[in-house]
Each structure stands twice: as structure tokens, then as C-alpha cells.
Scaffold this motif. Structure first.
Motif, short mmCIF file in Angstrom:
data_model
loop_
_atom_site.label_atom_id
_atom_site.label_comp_id
_atom_site.label_asym_id
_atom_site.label_seq_id
_atom_site.Cartn_x
_atom_site.Cartn_y
_atom_site.Cartn_z
N GLY A 16 23.86 -13.56 -46.09
CA GLY A 16 22.57 -14.13 -45.72
C GLY A 16 22.71 -15.55 -45.21
N SER A 17 21.57 -16.14 -44.85
CA SER A 17 21.58 -17.49 -44.29
C SER A 17 21.55 -18.56 -45.37
CB SER A 17 20.39 -17.68 -43.34
OG SER A 17 19.16 -17.52 -44.04
N GLN A 18 20.87 -18.32 -46.47
CA GLN A 18 20.68 -19.36 -47.49
C GLN A 18 21.96 -19.56 -48.31
OE1 GLN A 18 17.76 -18.66 -50.64
NE2 GLN A 18 16.95 -20.70 -50.26
N VAL A 19 22.29 -20.82 -48.55
CA VAL A 19 23.52 -21.13 -49.27
C VAL A 19 23.50 -20.53 -50.67
CG1 VAL A 19 22.69 -23.34 -50.22
CG2 VAL A 19 25.13 -22.99 -49.79
N GLN A 20 24.65 -19.96 -51.08
CA GLN A 20 24.83 -19.38 -52.41
C GLN A 20 26.23 -19.76 -52.89
OE1 GLN A 20 23.73 -15.11 -52.69
NE2 GLN A 20 23.05 -15.30 -50.57
N PRO A 21 26.41 -19.88 -54.20
CA PRO A 21 27.74 -20.24 -54.71
C PRO A 21 28.75 -19.11 -54.54
CG PRO A 21 26.23 -19.79 -56.53
CD PRO A 21 25.40 -19.79 -55.28
N ASP A 22 29.95 -19.46 -54.12
CA ASP A 22 31.11 -18.57 -54.13
C ASP A 22 31.07 -17.43 -53.12
OD1 ASP A 22 32.13 -20.08 -56.30
OD2 ASP A 22 30.95 -18.86 -57.71
N VAL A 23 30.11 -17.45 -52.18
CA VAL A 23 30.09 -16.44 -51.13
C VAL A 23 29.83 -17.12 -49.78
CG1 VAL A 23 29.34 -14.52 -52.60
CG2 VAL A 23 27.62 -15.97 -51.48
N ALA A 24 30.25 -16.46 -48.71
CA ALA A 24 30.08 -17.03 -47.37
C ALA A 24 28.64 -16.85 -46.90
CB ALA A 24 31.02 -16.34 -46.39
#
Length: 271
Positions: A16-24
């Protein structure tokens, strides 16, 4: 100075577009590029915001992001793209008011869904799409968030055939989570004869009729455009657009080859 960018991306491979920890994610890559170039110190202090979020696997031609910077000479597409992967590129920039919020200021958005149309009655899909235009409660067409109203105004739906593909453009004042993909599911159900227009009308009355829908696959969905009430003086970067065209061409060649590879994997009877 507050700067806005138009950003495009191939969503395949991103969570997805929204920043998340530990994933692109798309925002994660943008944050890395902007901080590496020292255009911003961090997203929070730069008041970074976007016009909305896209789910894993969804693409964009015109995602709009904005941030504050004291280095506007570096906050241009060709510079930022030097630190981005080929699947993400900025292609226009503009100076915007200090209080510009790309999500809250947006008055409408347009998505495009592309699918194989060989198994559907396009005339039925077109007729059904007219039922969804206007202000309705789309509770049956979204993954619900209890804190949000589910009433939305769909301004237009255009359905057209391009070879063996069908393209569905949907424009609305805003969209609920999975709303476009669930609308596509509903339209294909009518187009295949599984359901009819009466059922679709019922679906717009969630207080008396409730039914869950599976969203159509993410890979066919693209955020095409975000509109604002006042014109933004966008400066398109010709060099960035040319480089993006080259990258997209490489993607297209690769996928055409892969289509042929997939076709060859299944043994066929001689004819």
C-alpha cells in the motif's frame, strides 16, 4: 516553503501507499528519498501528507503529496527520482499555500479499473452503473469503518471496451475503503447475469438490505486523478516523464513476455 508533488507508481510489490513498519510501502520509499537528499528532516516536522491511501497492489498515476522544505530547489521530480526505485516516480511539482492539505482540500478523485471483459455483457454493466451515480449510502460497497459516514456522491461512471479489456472510470467526491473494487464486483455480477438491477438498487439501501461483497483484485485498480477547487500551478518535469515512459515500456515488454510464458506452461492438444 510548502511543495506538492504528483507521484505515480506501480503498486505491485508494495504493501500500500501508507507507511508501515517492516514492509515496503510507497510513502516509505518517498520518505527515504526525501531524507537522503536532505529535502526534509522527517515526515512529521515537514507536515508530510497525501491525497489518500491506496491498498496493497493498487497503482497510481496522480497521487498528490505535500511537505514543507527549506530546499525547494531540490524538491523537484528529476532530483527526487534519482533516489527512488523505477516503480515510483514524481513527475510534477508546485509551490502551494502553507496550509495546503492534499486530502482535505480535494473535491473529487477518479479511479480506473481495468479487467478482462470477454465474459460480461457490457450493455448490462453500463445500465447498472447508472444506478450507482449520485449520492447514496455505500455501506454495502466498502470495508466499514465505524467512525465514518458511508454516504458518498458518485459523480460519474464511464464504461468502455478496449479490445478484450473493459475500463471502468469512477469519479466521486471521496471513496470508502475498498469502495471502487466492490463496485466493480457488483457490476460484473450484473454483467454476468448472476444478479440484476433490482438487486443493485437494494444494495444502496443498507438499512433494509445487507450483503457482503468481495473486492475485485487490486492489480486492476489505478488512482488516476485528484481534483482541487482552485487550480494549482503544476510544473511538469519533461525529463522525469521521459524516463518514466522508458521504465513503463520495460514493464510492458516484460509482462507481454510473461503472458506468453504462462501460456506455454500448460500442455495443449494439437489442433
Amino acid at each position: 516553503m510548502r511543495v506538492a508533488l504528483k507521484v505515480a507508481y506501480v503498486g505491485t510489490g508494495y504493501h500500500g501507499s501508507q507507511v508501515q513498519p517492516d514492509v515496503a510501502t510507497i510513502e516509505g520509499e518517498l520518505f527515504n528519498a526525501l531524507t537522503d537528499l536532505e529535502i526534509i528532516d522527517d515526515p512529521k516536522s515537514a507536515r508530510f501528507s497525501s491525497s489518500g491511501r491506496t491498498d496493497a497492489g493498487v497503482h497510481a498515476r496522480e497521487q498528490v503529496v505535500a511537505f514543507n522544505t527549506d530546499k525547494p530547489n531540490l524538491a523537484i521530480p528529476r532530483v527526487i527520482n534519482s533516489k527512488l526505485p523505477n516503480s515510483i516516480w514524481a513527475w510534477a511539482h508546485a509551490e502551494v499555500p502553507d496550509d495546503f492539505d492534499p486530502r482535505r482540500w480535494a473535491v473529487s478523485r477518479k479511479y480506473r479499473y481495468i479487467m478482462s471483459g470477454e465474459q460480461y455483457d457490457i450493455s448490462k454493466i453500463r445500465a447498472a452503473s447508472k444506478i450507482l451515480v449520485g449520492e447514496h449510502d455505500f455501506a454495502n460497497f466498502c470495508s466499514k469503518d465505524e467512525d465514518k459516514s458511508t454516504v458518498r456522491n458518485v459523480e460519474r461512471i464511464d464504461v468502455r471496451v478496449s479490445g478484450t479489456l473493459t475500463k471502468i472510470d469512477i469519479q466521486a467526491n471521496s471513496f470508502l475503503w475498498n469502495m471502487v473494487r466492490k463496485i466493480v464486483t457488483a457490476l460484473t455480477m450484473v454483467g454476468s447475469g448472476v444478479r440484476d438491477e433490482e438487486w443493485l438498487t437494494q444494495m444502496l439501501d443498507p438499512e433494509s438490505y445487507e450483503e457482503g461483497l468481495e473486492p475485485a483484485s487490486a492489480y486492476g485498480l489505478t488512482l488516476m486523478e485528484v481534483k482541487y477547487p482552485d487550480p494549482i500551478d503544476w510544473c511538469e518535469d519533461g525529463y522525469a516523464i521521459r524516463r518514466a515512459d522508458e521504465n513503463v515500456h520495460d514493464y510492458m515488454v516484460r509482462h507481454r513476455v510473461m503472458a506468453e510464458v504462462m501460456e506455454s506452461l500448460v500442455p495443449r492438444e494439437e489442433r
